[in-house]
Design a protein around this motif. Structure first.
Motif, mmCIF file in Angstrom:
data_model
loop_
_atom_site.group_PDB
_atom_site.id
_atom_site.type_symbol
_atom_site.label_atom_id
_atom_site.label_comp_id
_atom_site.label_asym_id
_atom_site.label_seq_id
_atom_site.Cartn_x
_atom_site.Cartn_y
_atom_site.Cartn_z
ATOM 1 N N LEU A 63 0.964 -0.858 0.076
ATOM 2 C CA LEU A 63 -0.222 -0.024 -0.108
ATOM 3 C C LEU A 63 1.142 1.263 0.023
ATOM 4 O O LEU A 63 1.588 1.157 0.765
ATOM 5 N N ALA A 64 0.537 1.846 -1.013
ATOM 6 C CA ALA A 64 1.901 3.383 -1.588
ATOM 7 C C ALA A 64 0.625 4.324 -0.489
ATOM 8 O O ALA A 64 -0.858 4.776 -1.755
ATOM 9 N N ASN A 116 -7.654 4.550 9.979
ATOM 10 C CA ASN A 116 -8.975 3.662 9.111
ATOM 11 C C ASN A 116 -8.743 3.682 8.190
ATOM 12 O O ASN A 116 -8.935 2.178 7.803
ATOM 13 N N MET A 117 -7.773 4.007 7.590
ATOM 14 C CA MET A 117 -7.730 3.550 6.128
ATOM 15 C C MET A 117 -6.676 2.321 6.495
ATOM 16 O O MET A 117 -6.499 1.519 5.665
ATOM 17 N N LEU A 118 -5.661 2.141 7.574
ATOM 18 C CA LEU A 118 -4.635 1.356 7.893
ATOM 19 C C LEU A 118 -5.373 -0.274 8.558
ATOM 20 O O LEU A 118 -5.109 -1.140 7.973
ATOM 21 N N ALA A 119 -6.345 0.655 9.245
ATOM 22 C CA ALA A 119 -7.022 -0.887 9.594
ATOM 23 C C ALA A 119 -8.335 -1.441 8.584
ATOM 24 O O ALA A 119 -8.193 -2.703 8.460
ATOM 25 N N GLY A 123 4.089 -13.291 -8.894
ATOM 26 C CA GLY A 123 2.630 -12.888 -9.621
ATOM 27 C C GLY A 123 2.959 -12.473 -10.539
ATOM 28 O O GLY A 123 4.565 -12.513 -11.260
ATOM 29 N N ARG A 124 1.943 -11.132 -11.059
ATOM 30 C CA ARG A 124 2.650 -10.831 -12.375
ATOM 31 C C ARG A 124 3.251 -9.613 -11.777
ATOM 32 O O ARG A 124 3.177 -9.043 -11.299
ATOM 33 N N SER A 125 4.242 -8.435 -13.348
ATOM 34 C CA SER A 125 5.080 -8.463 -13.105
ATOM 35 C C SER A 125 4.685 -6.619 -12.424
ATOM 36 O O SER A 125 4.907 -6.156 -11.771
ATOM 37 N N CYS A 126 3.251 -6.728 -13.678
ATOM 38 C CA CYS A 126 2.206 -5.371 -13.024
ATOM 39 C C CYS A 126 2.088 -5.685 -12.440
ATOM 40 O O CYS A 126 0.512 -6.368 -12.278
ATOM 41 N N MET A 127 1.742 -4.810 -10.478
ATOM 42 C CA MET A 127 1.137 -5.233 -9.608
ATOM 43 C C MET A 127 -0.015 -4.004 -9.319
ATOM 44 O O MET A 127 -1.016 -4.798 -8.673
ATOM 45 N N ALA A 128 -0.352 -3.494 -10.276
ATOM 46 C CA ALA A 128 -1.005 -2.261 -10.247
ATOM 47 C C ALA A 128 -2.716 -2.769 -9.710
ATOM 48 O O ALA A 128 -2.827 -3.321 -10.903
ATOM 49 N N GLY A 129 -2.764 -2.659 -8.854
ATOM 50 C CA GLY A 129 -4.430 -3.578 -8.525
ATOM 51 C C GLY A 129 -4.436 -4.625 -8.077
ATOM 52 O O GLY A 129 -5.452 -5.329 -7.734
ATOM 53 N N ASN A 130 -2.932 -5.451 -8.456
ATOM 54 C CA ASN A 130 -3.246 -6.505 -7.829
ATOM 55 C C ASN A 130 -1.577 -6.467 -7.265
ATOM 56 O O ASN A 130 -1.243 -7.751 -7.366
ATOM 57 N N GLY A 131 -2.071 -7.038 -6.403
ATOM 58 C CA GLY A 131 -1.364 -6.775 -5.066
ATOM 59 C C GLY A 131 -1.102 -5.390 -4.389
ATOM 60 O O GLY A 131 -0.416 -5.187 -3.531
ATOM 61 N N PHE A 132 -1.007 -4.324 -5.406
ATOM 62 C CA PHE A 132 -0.145 -3.396 -5.360
ATOM 63 C C PHE A 132 -2.063 -2.255 -5.111
ATOM 64 O O PHE A 132 -2.484 -2.293 -6.405
ATOM 65 N N VAL A 133 -2.132 -1.301 -4.338
ATOM 66 C CA VAL A 133 -3.176 -0.152 -4.436
ATOM 67 C C VAL A 133 -1.745 1.421 -4.119
ATOM 68 O O VAL A 133 -1.430 0.829 -2.986
ATOM 69 N N PHE A 134 -2.611 2.360 -4.217
ATOM 70 C CA PHE A 134 -2.426 3.587 -4.191
ATOM 71 C C PHE A 134 -2.849 4.686 -3.164
ATOM 72 O O PHE A 134 -4.139 4.576 -3.867
ATOM 73 N N VAL A 135 -3.268 5.101 -2.962
ATOM 74 C CA VAL A 135 -3.543 5.915 -1.659
ATOM 75 C C VAL A 135 -3.395 7.675 -2.143
ATOM 76 O O VAL A 135 -2.067 7.515 -1.218
ATOM 77 N N SER A 136 -4.100 8.617 -2.429
ATOM 78 C CA SER A 136 -3.275 9.751 -2.355
ATOM 79 C C SER A 136 -3.810 10.687 -1.659
ATOM 80 O O SER A 136 -4.628 10.494 -0.408
ATOM 81 N N TRP A 137 -2.939 12.003 -1.450
ATOM 82 C CA TRP A 137 -2.696 12.819 -0.610
ATOM 83 C C TRP A 137 -4.702 13.110 0.555
ATOM 84 O O TRP A 137 -5.008 12.959 1.637
ATOM 85 N N CYS A 138 -5.525 13.175 -1.090
ATOM 86 C CA CYS A 138 -6.824 13.578 -0.313
ATOM 87 C C CYS A 138 -7.567 12.088 -0.130
ATOM 88 O O CYS A 138 -8.733 12.565 -0.195
ATOM 89 N N GLY A 139 -7.113 10.932 -0.632
ATOM 90 C CA GLY A 139 -7.317 9.339 -0.563
ATOM 91 C C GLY A 139 -8.307 8.881 -1.750
ATOM 92 O O GLY A 139 -8.895 7.841 -1.559
ATOM 93 N N GLU A 140 -7.746 9.309 -2.324
ATOM 94 C CA GLU A 140 -8.233 8.849 -4.073
ATOM 95 C C GLU A 140 -7.837 7.627 -3.956
ATOM 96 O O GLU A 140 -6.568 7.208 -3.974
ATOM 97 N N VAL A 141 -8.336 6.590 -4.106
ATOM 98 C CA VAL A 141 -7.459 5.414 -4.435
ATOM 99 C C VAL A 141 -7.566 5.007 -5.725
ATOM 100 O O VAL A 141 -8.423 5.369 -6.320
ATOM 101 N N LYS A 142 -6.317 4.272 -6.773
ATOM 102 C CA LYS A 142 -5.271 4.083 -7.638
ATOM 103 C C LYS A 142 -4.708 3.030 -7.620
ATOM 104 O O LYS A 142 -4.776 2.784 -6.984
ATOM 105 N N GLU A 196 -15.165 7.828 1.706
ATOM 106 C CA GLU A 196 -16.868 7.806 0.776
ATOM 107 C C GLU A 196 -16.867 5.980 0.421
ATOM 108 O O GLU A 196 -17.999 5.486 0.998
ATOM 109 N N LYS A 197 -15.814 5.261 0.999
ATOM 110 C CA LYS A 197 -15.793 4.043 1.013
ATOM 111 C C LYS A 197 -14.417 3.263 1.481
ATOM 112 O O LYS A 197 -13.676 4.092 1.462
ATOM 113 N N ALA A 198 -15.173 2.253 2.535
ATOM 114 C CA ALA A 198 -14.023 1.584 3.084
ATOM 115 C C ALA A 198 -12.677 0.973 2.137
ATOM 116 O O ALA A 198 -13.039 0.526 1.280
ATOM 117 N N LEU A 199 -11.289 1.139 2.510
ATOM 118 C CA LEU A 199 -10.322 0.183 1.357
ATOM 119 C C LEU A 199 -10.224 -1.041 1.020
ATOM 120 O O LEU A 199 -10.212 -0.917 -0.595
#
Length: 351
Positions: A17-18, A52-55, A252-271, A285-288
């Protein structure tokens, strides 16, 4: 620790989780993913929101939590957040850039809170070249001093290097320099044209043939190097290693985007990762855990059979999958062909 599998084979568990703790940064790198700004934004996630995000993250896997930015050392609550991360079963690491902020006192307080590892972005072994690139005089010497303090405190650090036109033909010298610095690992990053990099042009852009040459060099040589090397945003590295008869170098697959890896921005956006401008939810707005489990976009990225174009046809799509962020940045379709792979130039891989 509260991780709960949501697939029978555990393949989809969150492993990294970044969190972009802030967009503020004293440096001004031309390739900055975050398009960093001078000062902190009042709408950054609060300490409680971060906890809360980490939990919630712990419900889908005990992860490495990368506290990044911008410059995370500008936040004075990193220690409290790191302590909570450890309580939830995560492993917090700090991805920083301004060595002047990583004082001996700050290292000790972060270590007490559970941080054992740091990363720094260093793009040249030449002081003038590095300082010119990050647009801050003295950044190189501040970083070297911080490395010494980290080692004195018995902790570890890795070097992150963006592969650029100015350094792509000097990787052997850079590798030796990274080892001499005492780094525990070296991560090589390949530019995705987003953030400031979308407009940086020739300062950061590498031709496809040069990317291929660099990846083949690393694949052929790095197994004999005394420190581990990881390639990021060039998942075709896995197929190059496979062609050489070597282990892919990733789980696993070399590109981990959304597949073992997820990013949360400074304002809570999940990418899916930090190099995506694609927002799949917001932790305010919704649990990670729910976003990670249920996002239509993330579920699509976990399905190599749904990839399109050359990546969909490629026999390596289960170990490579192409860079989803680059496909999105260049084409607007995150399931499209990765334009940096040699196969995207017309050579299909099932022949």
């Amino acid at each position: 620790m509260h991780p709960h599998a949501f697939s029978a084979d555990n393949q989809n568990l969150l492993r990294v989780l970044a969190w972009e703790t802030t967009r503020a940064c004293p440096l001004a790198c031309p390739h900055c993913r975050a398009s960093a700004i001078d000062c902190r934004d009042p709408d950054e996630l609060t300490t409680d929101e971060a906890v809360n995000m980490l939990a919630s993250a712990a419900e889908v896997g005990a992860a490495i939590v990368i506290l990044s930015g911008g410059e995370p050392l500008l936040r004075n609550d990193l220690e409290a957040i790191a302590e909570k991360a450890v309580e939830f079963g995560h492993r917090p690491v700090v991805s920083c850039n301004d060595g002047s902020l990583l004082t001996d006192e700050r290292i000790k307080s972060l270590a007490k809170s559970g941080v054992r590892h740091f990363s720094f972005s260093m793009h040249s072994d030449n002081e003038i070249d590095h300082d010119n690139f990050v647009r801050v005089k003295g950044a190189y010497q501040h970083a070297l001093a911080a490395f010494a303090r980290i080692k004195e405190n018995g902790l570890s650090f890795q070097i992150n290097t963006s592969v650029l036109p100015t350094n792509s033909n000097r990787l052997e010298e850079l590798k030796n320099w990274v080892i001499e610095l005492g780094a525990s690992a070296w991560h090589l990053f390949f530019i995705v044209p987003m953030g400031r990099a979308a407009d940086a042009g020739s300062e950061v852009d590498l031709p496809q043939a040069e990317i291929e040459r660099v990846l083949r060099y690393v694949a052929a040589e790095s197994d004999d190097w005394p420190i581990p090397v990881k390639v990021t945003c060039a998942p075709q590295y896995a197929q190059i290693r496979a062609e050489m008869g070597r282990e892919p170098g990733s789980r696993g697959r070399s590109c981990m985007a959304g597949n073992g890896f997820v990013f949360v921005s400074w304002c809570g956006e999940v990418k899916p990762c930090g190099y995506f401008d694609l927002v799949v939810g917001n932790v305010r707005e919704k649990a990670l855990s729910e976003i990670y489990r249920c996002s239509t976009e993330l579920k699509a990225m976990r399905s190599p059979e749904k990839l399109e174009g050359v990546c969909g046809d490629c026999r390596f799509n289960k170990i490579c999958g192409g860079c989803r962020a680059r496909a999105y940045a260049v084409t607007g379709n995150f399931m499209a062909t990765d334009p940096n792979c040699k196969f995207s130039a017309g050579q299909r891989s099932k022949t």
